[in-house]
Scaffold this active site. Structure first.
Site, PDB file in Angstrom:
ATOM      1  N   LYS A  22      18.827  35.793 142.387  1.00 55.98           N
ATOM      2  CA  LYS A  22      17.649  35.009 142.770  1.00 55.98           C
ATOM      3  C   LYS A  22      18.019  33.543 142.989  1.00 55.98           C
ATOM      4  CE  LYS A  22      14.667  33.393 139.480  1.00 55.98           C
ATOM      5  NZ  LYS A  22      14.423  31.953 139.660  1.00 55.98           N
ATOM      6  N   ASN A  23      18.753  32.976 142.029  1.00 54.43           N
ATOM      7  CA  ASN A  23      19.003  31.537 142.083  1.00 54.43           C
ATOM      8  C   ASN A  23      20.020  31.131 143.148  1.00 54.43           C
ATOM      9  OD1 ASN A  23      17.129  31.204 140.128  1.00 54.43           O
ATOM     10  ND2 ASN A  23      18.549  30.620 138.489  1.00 54.43           N
ATOM     11  N   CYS A 116       5.563  22.908 134.172  1.00 56.96           N
ATOM     12  CA  CYS A 116       6.244  24.189 134.072  1.00 56.96           C
ATOM     13  C   CYS A 116       6.324  24.565 132.617  1.00 56.96           C
ATOM     14  CB  CYS A 116       7.631  24.047 134.663  1.00 56.96           C
ATOM     15  SG  CYS A 116       8.615  25.495 134.446  1.00 56.96           S
ATOM     16  N   ARG A 121      10.521  19.236 133.567  1.00 56.90           N
ATOM     17  CA  ARG A 121      11.323  19.485 134.766  1.00 56.90           C
ATOM     18  C   ARG A 121      10.993  18.536 135.921  1.00 56.90           C
ATOM     19  NH1 ARG A 121      11.928  25.931 135.535  1.00 56.90           N
ATOM     20  NH2 ARG A 121      13.957  25.437 136.356  1.00 56.90           N
ATOM     21  N   ASP A 304      19.581  30.231 130.837  1.00 61.15           N
ATOM     22  CA  ASP A 304      18.824  31.396 131.311  1.00 61.15           C
ATOM     23  C   ASP A 304      19.163  32.679 130.541  1.00 61.15           C
ATOM     24  OD1 ASP A 304      17.478  29.857 133.097  1.00 61.15           O
ATOM     25  OD2 ASP A 304      18.506  30.574 134.884  1.00 61.15           O
ATOM     26  N   ARG A 397       9.163  37.893 138.865  1.00 62.73           N
ATOM     27  CA  ARG A 397       9.649  36.725 139.609  1.00 62.73           C
ATOM     28  C   ARG A 397      11.165  36.764 139.721  1.00 62.73           C
ATOM     29  NH1 ARG A 397       8.718  31.589 137.148  1.00 62.73           N
ATOM     30  NH2 ARG A 397      10.040  31.095 138.907  1.00 62.73           N
TER      31      ARG A 397
HETATM   32  C1  UD1 Z   1      18.021  25.832 137.847  1.00 59.71           C
HETATM   33  C2  UD1 Z   1      17.703  27.304 137.802  1.00 59.71           C
HETATM   34  C3  UD1 Z   1      17.144  27.689 136.444  1.00 59.71           C
HETATM   35  C4  UD1 Z   1      18.098  27.240 135.352  1.00 59.71           C
HETATM   36  C5  UD1 Z   1      18.468  25.774 135.492  1.00 59.71           C
HETATM   37  C6  UD1 Z   1      19.543  25.326 134.523  1.00 59.71           C
HETATM   38  C7  UD1 Z   1      17.140  27.829 140.100  1.00 59.71           C
HETATM   39  C8  UD1 Z   1      16.093  28.202 141.087  1.00 59.71           C
HETATM   40  N1  UD1 Z   1      16.735  27.599 138.842  1.00 59.71           N
HETATM   41  O1  UD1 Z   1      16.796  25.132 137.656  1.00 59.71           O
HETATM   42  O2  UD1 Z   1      16.971  29.110 136.411  1.00 59.71           O
HETATM   43  O3  UD1 Z   1      17.484  27.439 134.096  1.00 59.71           O
HETATM   44  O4  UD1 Z   1      18.955  25.511 136.817  1.00 59.71           O
HETATM   45  O5  UD1 Z   1      20.677  26.097 134.666  1.00 59.71           O
HETATM   46  O6  UD1 Z   1      18.306  27.787 140.417  1.00 59.71           O
HETATM   47  N2  UD1 Z   1      16.287  17.162 135.611  1.00 59.71           N
HETATM   48  C9  UD1 Z   1      15.815  15.869 135.682  1.00 59.71           C
HETATM   49  N3  UD1 Z   1      15.500  15.361 136.902  1.00 59.71           N
HETATM   50  C10 UD1 Z   1      15.634  16.079 138.058  1.00 59.71           C
HETATM   51  C11 UD1 Z   1      16.130  17.397 137.977  1.00 59.71           C
HETATM   52  C12 UD1 Z   1      16.446  17.905 136.731  1.00 59.71           C
HETATM   53  O7  UD1 Z   1      15.680  15.187 134.672  1.00 59.71           O
HETATM   54  O8  UD1 Z   1      15.334  15.545 139.142  1.00 59.71           O
HETATM   55  C13 UD1 Z   1      16.631  17.733 134.290  1.00 59.71           C
HETATM   56  C14 UD1 Z   1      15.755  18.941 133.932  1.00 59.71           C
HETATM   57  O9  UD1 Z   1      14.533  18.547 133.351  1.00 59.71           O
HETATM   58  C15 UD1 Z   1      16.654  19.670 132.959  1.00 59.71           C
HETATM   59  C16 UD1 Z   1      18.058  19.404 133.513  1.00 59.71           C
HETATM   60  O10 UD1 Z   1      17.932  18.271 134.367  1.00 59.71           O
HETATM   61  O11 UD1 Z   1      16.556  19.101 131.681  1.00 59.71           O
HETATM   62  C17 UD1 Z   1      18.656  20.551 134.312  1.00 59.71           C
HETATM   63  O12 UD1 Z   1      17.730  20.980 135.287  1.00 59.71           O
HETATM   64  P1  UD1 Z   1      18.198  21.597 136.665  1.00 59.71           P
HETATM   65  O13 UD1 Z   1      19.635  21.958 136.572  1.00 59.71           O
HETATM   66  O14 UD1 Z   1      17.790  20.689 137.773  1.00 59.71           O
HETATM   67  O15 UD1 Z   1      17.334  22.933 136.736  1.00 59.71           O
HETATM   68  P2  UD1 Z   1      16.688  23.585 138.004  1.00 59.71           P
HETATM   69  O16 UD1 Z   1      17.513  23.315 139.220  1.00 59.71           O
HETATM   70  O17 UD1 Z   1      15.231  23.257 138.056  1.00 59.71           O
END
Ligand code: UD1
Length: 417
Positions: A22-23, A116, A121, A304, A397
């Protein structure tokens, strides 16, 4: 079909195959926005999140079609550059259309993803990245408005390792003028899969899979074909299903190399696990020890799989300390596991799990997010009696046919109204 009924106590046995990730599929489907024409994919899992992505792409003017294992996206000049709230709120990953639309059309309007269940996030790092490439960003009435005649390459140091942020900015940089360097980039295998598809489209990317990714902007990309990588989180969940039920399960069509942290911890707990290039087997263990885990960016223990591993530790010998460093609110499965008889003390970002081998008993529980629902199904497989997992739609999902896969291994599991 909102509930899943799981009968505990049966050992799983046999061979099961992993679906596409999925990811990896989500960012790759959004990357099609960078190149007009027909993109052809294989191994795209049949999931709610993929449906949501297809709907969003269609709302922008693309056509999507699934025929057996083939998933096609036909991209025409977009009729809209706006990703509407109704579509984005269903799936946070929708923010990944921002980079491609902005880069190709010079303008994008994307709804801010809402709250979320697993934490706040934010998307600030995505937006900082776009700004560093020269975009003007304004926030108006819940929407991000981004504009730049043409993005210009730059150096971006991500303050926090972000999977989605790295993907979004990497996609945007493919059509920017000049060179972009992403520092402290995320190293997840899904980023490598995305980069490989972008390269097939004509992008010039190197360093993907390391913390420094370099992108040389090009003027145009063209559609291509790609087979989506195997879902490492699904593969890990199935391996834990074999382990927790004291069974013997071979998971095929996966890449154990992507799951080293999980395999290491399971071996430390006492499981015998054999791996080949694209398969792994967990052998029957009648008991296992508690081990500690700390979630962290790849290649360390994936957040995850934290909830699923906690289910395994809830029936281990001894006490396990589970630390969550990625998301601040990812212990919502704890109270539900406690309903099944688990002995867990949650603190901020740390949970202490006192293992109770054979100690779980069935109860009605509630799924709160995708991976939490998988953890409750796993606990249900060993809890005495029939566990009812409510709100199982979360599972759809991200897991393709989980109940069919578990049933094929001998589990007694079914959906009910
Ligand atoms: C992706 C995965 C999710 C997984 C996560 C961490 C997808 C669709 N989802 O989510 O399944 O759990 O990686 O491996 O691929 N953060 C910020 N600012 C930002 C973006 C992120 O502070 O602009 C923080 C988040 O709150 C979190 C950390 O960075 O604490 C990591 O998040 P991130 O790696 O971005 O997760 P996702 O890409 O949303």
């Amino acid at each position: 079909m909102d509930k899943m009924l799981v009968t505990g106590g049966l050992s799983l046995r046999g061979t099961v195959q992993t679906s596409g990730a999925k990811n990896a599929a989500l960012p790759i489907l959004f990357s099609t926005l960078l190149a007009d024409g027909e993109h052809v994919f294989r191994n795209v899992p049949d999931l709610k999140d993929i449906e949501s992505t297809a709907k969003l792409l269609e709302s922008l003017g693309c056509e999507t079609r699934r025929e057996g294992d083939v998933f096609r996206v036909k991209v025409n000049k977009l009729k809209s550059i706006e990703a509407h709230y109704d579509l984005v709120r269903k799936m946070r990953a929708s923010i990944l259309c921002l980079g491609p639309i902005l880069s190709k059309y010079g303008e994008a309007v994307v709804s801010m993803p809402g709250g979320c269940a697993i934490g706040t996030r934010p998307i600030d790092l995505h937006l900082e990245g776009m700004k560093a490439l020269g975009a003007e960003i304004t926030l108006k009435e819940g929407y991000v408005h981004a504009a730049a005649k043409r993005l210009v390459g730059g150096t971006i140091l991500f303050e926090t390792c972000t999977v989605g942020g790295t993907e979004n900015v990497m996609m945007a940089a493919t059509l920017a003028s000049g060179k972009t360097i992403l520092e402290n980039a995320a190293k997840e295998p899904e980023i490598v899969d995305l980069a490989e598809y972008l390269i097939k489209m004509g992008a010039k990317i190197s360093g993907h899979g390391t913390s420094i990714i370099t992108i040389e902007g090009v003027d145009q990309l063209r559609p291509s074909e790609h087979t989506i990588m195997a879902d490492r989180i699904e593969a890990g969940t199935l391996l834990i299903a074999g382990a927790i039920t004291k069974g013997e399960v071979t998971v095929e069509k996966c890449r154990p190399q992507h799951l080293e942290a999980l395999i290491l911890k399971m071996r430390e707990a006492g499981f015998k696990i054999e791996t080949e290039k694209t398969a792994m087997t967990v052998f029957k263990a009648s008991a296992w020890d508690a081990v500690d885990i700390t979630t962290a960016p790849h290649p360390l223990f994936p957040t995850d799989l934290q909830a699923q591993f906690m289910a395994l530790m809830s029936v281990a010998n001894g006490t396990s300390v589970i630390s969550e460093t990625i998301f601040e609110n990812r212990f919502m499965h704890v109270n539900e596991l406690i309903r099944l008889g688990a002995d867990i003390t949650p603190k901020t970002r740390v949970a202490v799990v006192r293992g109770k081998p054979d100690g779980l008993t069935a109860a009605p529980v509630m799924a709160t997010d995708l991976r939490a629902s998988a953890s409750l199904v796993l606990a249900g497989l060993v809890a005495k009696g029939e566990t009812m997992v409510n709100r199982i739609y979360h599972l759809d999902r991200g897991y393709e046919n989980l109940e069919a896969k578990l049933s094929s291994l001998g589990a007694k599991i079914r959906r009910s109204e």
